[in-house]
Design an enzyme around this catalytic site. Sequence first.
Site, PDB file in Angstrom:
ATOM      1  N   LYS A  74     112.831  96.932  58.081  1.00  0.00           N
ATOM      2  CA  LYS A  74     111.748  97.087  57.106  1.00  0.00           C
ATOM      3  C   LYS A  74     111.197  95.709  56.748  1.00  0.00           C
ATOM      4  O   LYS A  74     111.950  94.735  56.688  1.00  0.00           O
ATOM      5  CB  LYS A  74     112.320  97.786  55.867  1.00  0.00           C
ATOM      6  N   SER A 149     109.846 104.057  49.683  1.00  0.00           N
ATOM      7  CA  SER A 149     109.004 103.058  50.296  1.00  0.00           C
ATOM      8  C   SER A 149     109.354 102.749  51.753  1.00  0.00           C
ATOM      9  O   SER A 149     108.531 102.195  52.483  1.00  0.00           O
ATOM     10  CB  SER A 149     109.097 101.760  49.489  1.00  0.00           C
ATOM     11  N   SER A 173     114.272 104.999  48.034  1.00  0.00           N
ATOM     12  CA  SER A 173     113.368 104.562  49.103  1.00  0.00           C
ATOM     13  C   SER A 173     113.899 104.710  50.524  1.00  0.00           C
ATOM     14  O   SER A 173     113.138 104.579  51.472  1.00  0.00           O
ATOM     15  CB  SER A 173     112.969 103.106  48.883  1.00  0.00           C
TER      16      SER A 173
END
Lengths: 464, 98
Positions: A74, A149, A173
């Site tokens: 990420k 997220s 997330s």
Amino acid sequence: MTSLQSIRQQLDSGDLSMVGVVEYYLHQIKQSRDLNIYIEIYREEALSAAERLDAKRAAGEEMGALYGIVASIKDVLCYQDHQVTAGSHILDGFESQFTATSLERALAEDMIIIGRTNCDEFAMGSSNENSYYGPTFNGIDPDRVPGGSSGAAAVSVQMDTCLVAFGSDTGGSVRQPAAFCGVYGYKPTYGRISRYGLIAYASSFDQIGLLSKDVSAIRETLSVVEGQDQMDSTSADLASIESTAPQKTYKIAYFEHIADHPAIAPAIREAFQDRIEQLRAAGHEVVPVSFDLIDYLVPTYYVLTTAEASSNLHRFDGVRYGHQAKDAHDIHELYAKSRSEGFGTEVKRRIMMGTFVLSVGYFDAYFNKAQQVRALLTEQIKTIFAEHDFILMPTTPDVAWRVGEKVDDPLEMYLSDIFTVLANLCGLPAISIPNGVHEGLSHGIQLLARQFDDDRLIDFSASL
Amino acid sequence: MTKIDSDLISKLEQLSRLSLKAAEKEKITNDLNSIVEMFDKLQEVDTIGVEPLRHITHHINRMREDEVRGELTNEQALKNVPKSVDGFIAVPKFLKPK
């Protein structure tokens, strides 16, 4: 290419090389590029790493513990000499000076990193729509959000572009996008994985988490990346923690009335109740327990995380790195303009909110109050875990919503985090397990365990 | 119940080192008011005598030795700096000669 065991078998038999594995994933990335999963693909690098591993293997050397695993990371994880931007304009072009401890440990054990995935800006969001690089779409239905997220991290696994995705989980997330994308998403106990090299959002909540279709790949990756790190003073010395023995059957709690909660969609309720019955049929004791703080979870979470974020994000001042505004006339204008141009609306909203709850006159009513509620709910959860091994909950109150549907209503988006924030508020390990598909959309069931009971949590999840 | 008005928003902007455009300011003001309404729900919880929770595990503040380590060269340290002059970070000139 979705199970570590089968990849390793093919590598062992010589039917497959690591170059072949990487080429397969690169092909998958190409096939799914409309979904906007990757901000950057490390094509040449991943291929040459694969060649190196194939040569090492051919020379008869012993291979690392994560040999066979190709991962995405990420865009909040630092990887030396690679860009990291937290999905934000303010970090445009920023290159890391060092590698996150978790990634360094994984790379040393022959894991290959294939690219950097999109995410909500500074990991603030539940839909992956708050990125400077545009939204990522759900592979099961591109009209739907993938969650957030770590939305693109979940889609990277969903679309078979890698075996494992490194994400981060501050309030769900990793688990919420895992549920929306039909994969496993695991958030460790707070302190289990070093946060060194993770761009901070809310430091007392943040943990690096792992997503995969294969629980054993999560387990093996964890065993390499976890443990104390001198660069993170909150990382835990696991040797000092007694591990619990696996059992055949467990005592599993769920919050009474949770199925009647007004936020829950009928399909999620049914799948949750079916899961309870399945677990009972398998011999587990699944019992309702009282927990009267459920409607205070989201407010407590947002008071505390926005406060921590407003403090953590002070460092983006446009002077030492990141976007710097032109034509500023004094130092305050330089800061304010650089930050206002660099941050997106959701980040500004949370900084303003956090500044509000920390400011004179409101500190006691909001920030201190939320810390007291955090203490109360941690106590209640402790009491539940004194009698039970796990807590069972839906991961999300509903399936993935349509792209754009909640963009203008941040409050509604926040309320969708109702079932995931508890684990972060109490520092508990939690995992989202695929729990079926409703009208073509995935959803998940979530298990939470005592702090540092991660191994048993993962093993039990694998058995379901 | 707390009302976030434009004076308070301006103060928060200043404290946050942000300057919002008019439309953004209006949107954020509205959003903050509905979010604060949600936060106000916390007042229903009886917390008299409850010690605020500030650390969530016992594994805190495990310090390493305070040793000097050569972490970054000057060149590396300036790698991401928007503007530098002679090995120093440069900012626009703010002190005007009289």
